[in-house]
Design a protein around this motif. Sequence first.
Motif, PDB file in Angstrom:
ATOM      1  N   GLU A  85       0.833  -1.202   0.000  1.00  0.00           N
ATOM      2  CA  GLU A  85       0.000   0.000   0.000  1.00  0.00           C
ATOM      3  C   GLU A  85       0.869   1.254   0.000  1.00  0.00           C
ATOM      4  O   GLU A  85       1.799   1.382   0.798  1.00  0.00           O
ATOM      5  CB  GLU A  85      -0.911   0.005   1.233  1.00  0.00           C
ATOM      6  N   LYS A  86       0.554   2.154  -0.915  1.00  0.00           N
ATOM      7  CA  LYS A  86       1.300   3.408  -0.994  1.00  0.00           C
ATOM      8  C   LYS A  86       0.786   4.402   0.058  1.00  0.00           C
ATOM      9  O   LYS A  86      -0.410   4.555   0.250  1.00  0.00           O
ATOM     10  CB  LYS A  86       1.143   4.029  -2.392  1.00  0.00           C
ATOM     11  N   GLU A  87       1.718   5.030   0.740  1.00  0.00           N
ATOM     12  CA  GLU A  87       1.354   6.042   1.727  1.00  0.00           C
ATOM     13  C   GLU A  87       1.024   7.363   1.033  1.00  0.00           C
ATOM     14  O   GLU A  87       1.715   7.762   0.083  1.00  0.00           O
ATOM     15  CB  GLU A  87       2.498   6.273   2.707  1.00  0.00           C
ATOM     16  N   ASP A  88      -0.008   8.011   1.509  1.00  0.00           N
ATOM     17  CA  ASP A  88      -0.305   9.354   1.032  1.00  0.00           C
ATOM     18  C   ASP A  88       0.723  10.302   1.650  1.00  0.00           C
ATOM     19  O   ASP A  88       0.851  10.359   2.885  1.00  0.00           O
ATOM     20  CB  ASP A  88      -1.719   9.764   1.449  1.00  0.00           C
ATOM     21  N   PRO A  89       1.491  11.028   0.840  1.00  0.00           N
ATOM     22  CA  PRO A  89       2.566  11.872   1.385  1.00  0.00           C
ATOM     23  C   PRO A  89       2.094  12.869   2.434  1.00  0.00           C
ATOM     24  O   PRO A  89       2.747  13.054   3.465  1.00  0.00           O
ATOM     25  CB  PRO A  89       3.111  12.588   0.142  1.00  0.00           C
ATOM     26  N   ALA A  90       0.958  13.505   2.191  1.00  0.00           N
ATOM     27  CA  ALA A  90       0.454  14.497   3.145  1.00  0.00           C
ATOM     28  C   ALA A  90       0.035  13.842   4.460  1.00  0.00           C
ATOM     29  O   ALA A  90       0.335  14.349   5.555  1.00  0.00           O
ATOM     30  CB  ALA A  90      -0.716  15.261   2.531  1.00  0.00           C
ATOM     31  N   ALA A  91      -0.661  12.699   4.360  1.00  0.00           N
ATOM     32  CA  ALA A  91      -1.100  12.000   5.569  1.00  0.00           C
ATOM     33  C   ALA A  91       0.095  11.474   6.357  1.00  0.00           C
ATOM     34  O   ALA A  91       0.107  11.511   7.596  1.00  0.00           O
ATOM     35  CB  ALA A  91      -2.032  10.855   5.186  1.00  0.00           C
ATOM     36  N   TYR A  92       1.109  10.988   5.641  1.00  0.00           N
ATOM     37  CA  TYR A  92       2.310  10.482   6.300  1.00  0.00           C
ATOM     38  C   TYR A  92       3.039  11.605   7.039  1.00  0.00           C
ATOM     39  O   TYR A  92       3.452  11.443   8.202  1.00  0.00           O
ATOM     40  CB  TYR A  92       3.232   9.843   5.265  1.00  0.00           C
ATOM     41  N   ALA A  93       3.183  12.768   6.411  1.00  0.00           N
ATOM     42  CA  ALA A  93       3.855  13.912   7.046  1.00  0.00           C
ATOM     43  C   ALA A  93       3.096  14.365   8.282  1.00  0.00           C
ATOM     44  O   ALA A  93       3.697  14.681   9.322  1.00  0.00           O
ATOM     45  CB  ALA A  93       3.996  15.056   6.045  1.00  0.00           C
ATOM     46  N   SER A  94       1.751  14.377   8.183  1.00  0.00           N
ATOM     47  CA  SER A  94       0.934  14.782   9.328  1.00  0.00           C
ATOM     48  C   SER A  94       1.076  13.796  10.481  1.00  0.00           C
ATOM     49  O   SER A  94       1.137  14.185  11.655  1.00  0.00           O
ATOM     50  CB  SER A  94      -0.534  14.876   8.897  1.00  0.00           C
ATOM     51  N   CYS A  95       1.152  12.510  10.154  1.00  0.00           N
ATOM     52  CA  CYS A  95       1.316  11.475  11.175  1.00  0.00           C
ATOM     53  C   CYS A  95       2.650  11.636  11.898  1.00  0.00           C
ATOM     54  O   CYS A  95       2.721  11.547  13.131  1.00  0.00           O
ATOM     55  CB  CYS A  95       1.209  10.099  10.524  1.00  0.00           C
ATOM     56  N   LEU A  96       3.726  11.870  11.136  1.00  0.00           N
ATOM     57  CA  LEU A  96       5.032  12.065  11.763  1.00  0.00           C
ATOM     58  C   LEU A  96       5.029  13.267  12.699  1.00  0.00           C
ATOM     59  O   LEU A  96       5.594  13.217  13.801  1.00  0.00           O
ATOM     60  CB  LEU A  96       6.106  12.256  10.687  1.00  0.00           C
ATOM     61  N   ASP A  97       4.384  14.341  12.271  1.00  0.00           N
ATOM     62  CA  ASP A  97       4.304  15.534  13.126  1.00  0.00           C
ATOM     63  C   ASP A  97       3.580  15.214  14.430  1.00  0.00           C
ATOM     64  O   ASP A  97       3.986  15.654  15.514  1.00  0.00           O
ATOM     65  CB  ASP A  97       3.577  16.659  12.392  1.00  0.00           C
ATOM     66  N   SER A  98       2.496  14.437  14.335  1.00  0.00           N
ATOM     67  CA  SER A  98       1.721  14.081  15.530  1.00  0.00           C
ATOM     68  C   SER A  98       2.529  13.189  16.465  1.00  0.00           C
ATOM     69  O   SER A  98       2.470  13.330  17.694  1.00  0.00           O
ATOM     70  CB  SER A  98       0.427  13.369  15.127  1.00  0.00           C
ATOM     71  N   LEU A  99       3.294  12.260  15.904  1.00  0.00           N
ATOM     72  CA  LEU A  99       4.130  11.382  16.722  1.00  0.00           C
ATOM     73  C   LEU A  99       5.189  12.176  17.484  1.00  0.00           C
ATOM     74  O   LEU A  99       5.415  11.952  18.683  1.00  0.00           O
ATOM     75  CB  LEU A  99       4.815  10.345  15.838  1.00  0.00           C
ATOM     76  N   ARG A 100       5.816  13.091  16.784  1.00  0.00           N
ATOM     77  CA  ARG A 100       6.870  13.882  17.432  1.00  0.00           C
ATOM     78  C   ARG A 100       6.291  14.822  18.478  1.00  0.00           C
ATOM     79  O   ARG A 100       6.909  15.083  19.521  1.00  0.00           O
ATOM     80  CB  ARG A 100       7.658  14.635  16.374  1.00  0.00           C
ATOM     81  N   ALA A 101       5.078  15.311  18.214  1.00  0.00           N
ATOM     82  CA  ALA A 101       4.436  16.211  19.174  1.00  0.00           C
ATOM     83  C   ALA A 101       4.063  15.482  20.464  1.00  0.00           C
ATOM     84  O   ALA A 101       4.089  16.073  21.555  1.00  0.00           O
ATOM     85  CB  ALA A 101       3.189  16.829  18.550  1.00  0.00           C
ATOM     86  N   ILE A 102       3.727  14.201  20.342  1.00  0.00           N
ATOM     87  CA  ILE A 102       3.332  13.434  21.524  1.00  0.00           C
ATOM     88  C   ILE A 102       4.544  12.938  22.306  1.00  0.00           C
ATOM     89  O   ILE A 102       4.421  12.466  23.436  1.00  0.00           O
ATOM     90  CB  ILE A 102       2.429  12.244  21.100  1.00  0.00           C
ATOM     91  N   GLY A 103       5.734  13.048  21.684  1.00  0.00           N
ATOM     92  CA  GLY A 103       6.967  12.677  22.380  1.00  0.00           C
ATOM     93  C   GLY A 103       7.570  11.357  21.972  1.00  0.00           C
ATOM     94  O   GLY A 103       8.480  10.846  22.645  1.00  0.00           O
ATOM     95  N   SER A 104       7.099  10.776  20.880  1.00  0.00           N
ATOM     96  CA  SER A 104       7.661   9.503  20.419  1.00  0.00           C
ATOM     97  C   SER A 104       9.030   9.735  19.791  1.00  0.00           C
ATOM     98  O   SER A 104       9.276  10.771  19.160  1.00  0.00           O
ATOM     99  CB  SER A 104       6.745   8.853  19.381  1.00  0.00           C
ATOM    100  N   SER A 105       9.906   8.746  19.951  1.00  0.00           N
ATOM    101  CA  SER A 105      11.223   8.791  19.322  1.00  0.00           C
ATOM    102  C   SER A 105      11.239   7.753  18.208  1.00  0.00           C
ATOM    103  O   SER A 105      11.231   6.537  18.466  1.00  0.00           O
ATOM    104  CB  SER A 105      12.314   8.486  20.344  1.00  0.00           C
ATOM    105  N   VAL A 106      11.252   8.254  16.954  1.00  0.00           N
ATOM    106  CA  VAL A 106      11.163   7.346  15.807  1.00  0.00           C
ATOM    107  C   VAL A 106      12.194   7.741  14.754  1.00  0.00           C
ATOM    108  O   VAL A 106      12.689   8.874  14.743  1.00  0.00           O
ATOM    109  CB  VAL A 106       9.747   7.373  15.171  1.00  0.00           C
TER     110      VAL A 106
END
Length: 273
Positions: A85-106
Motif C-alpha cells: 500500500e502506498k502512503e499518502d505523502p500528506a497524511a504520512y507527514a501529518s502522522c510524523l508531526d503528531s508522533l513527534r508532538a506526543i513525544g515519540s522517538s522514531v
Amino acid sequence: MRHAAGVFFCALIASGASLPRIGPVPAEKPVTRGEQPVPAPKPAAPGENGDDATRQADGRARGELPPDWKDDAVDAVPEPVLEIEKEDPAAYASCLDSLRAIGSSVTEEAHIDDGEGCGIDKPIGVRQILPGVSLEPQGTMRCETALALARWTKETAAPAAKAAFGSDAAIATLNQASSYVCRLRNNGSTGKISEHARGNAVDIASFTLKGGKTIEIQPRDEDGTLTGAFQRTVTASACLYFTTVLDPGSDAAHEDHLHLDVIERKGGYRYCR
C-alpha cells in the motif's frame, strides 16, 4: 306392441340364444421393416452449455481429454497480485508531526519490499513510544500504527496503571512480541497475509512499570485482582484506537499477548474480542 316385444324376448331366451363368448379381436398392426426414425436432438440454446473453456474443462474432468492437455483459459489462472500500500505523502507527514508532538522517538527507514505483498512503503522504527516509555525491542511499523499505540498508551494504559497500582506507578516499557514480519495470519502455512506483514500490527506481550513490576498478558477474564482489572481495561480501551484487538480470550493463538492493528474495513467496522 309392448306385449309382442315381451313375448319375442321370452322366446329368444327359451331358444337358448346367447352372446358370443369371445368378442371381436382387432387386427394386428402391420410390422414395418427397418429401424424406426429417431427424432433429431433439440439444438442447444446459445450459451446453454457454457463457453468453450468450460466444455473443455468438463471433458477433462470426465477423462475424455489426454492427460497432458492444457488450456490457458482453464489452467493458467492468474494469482492475485499483492501490492504494498502506498502512503499518502500528506497524511504520512501529518502522522510524523503528531508522533513527534506526543513525544515519540522514531526514525524513518528505507522502503521495505519482501515480495508476496510483504512490505511497508514508508516504515518507521520506534524506540520510544512516549517520553520515558520505551518499546522493547525496537519495532518497525507504519506511522499510523505507531501513532495509535502512542495515543492508547498515553490516554488509557498509563492512567489505568496508576489507578490499579498506585499514583506513583508508571509504565516504563511496552514489551512487544511482534511488529513488522513477513508471514501469514497466525503463522499459518496457508491463508491470508498477516497485518504484521503490512506494518499495520503490533503485539504487546507485557507492561513493565518503573519499579520493575511486569504485568504479563495472559487469560484474566475471571481474575478479580487489580492486575486483572488493569489488563481488561487496557484491552477494552484499545478498541478506541485500533480496528482489531485480539486478547487471550479470542483464540489459542493469542493466549499470551494483545494483537493490535489498524486495518481498514468497510463502514469503519472494528473487530475487538
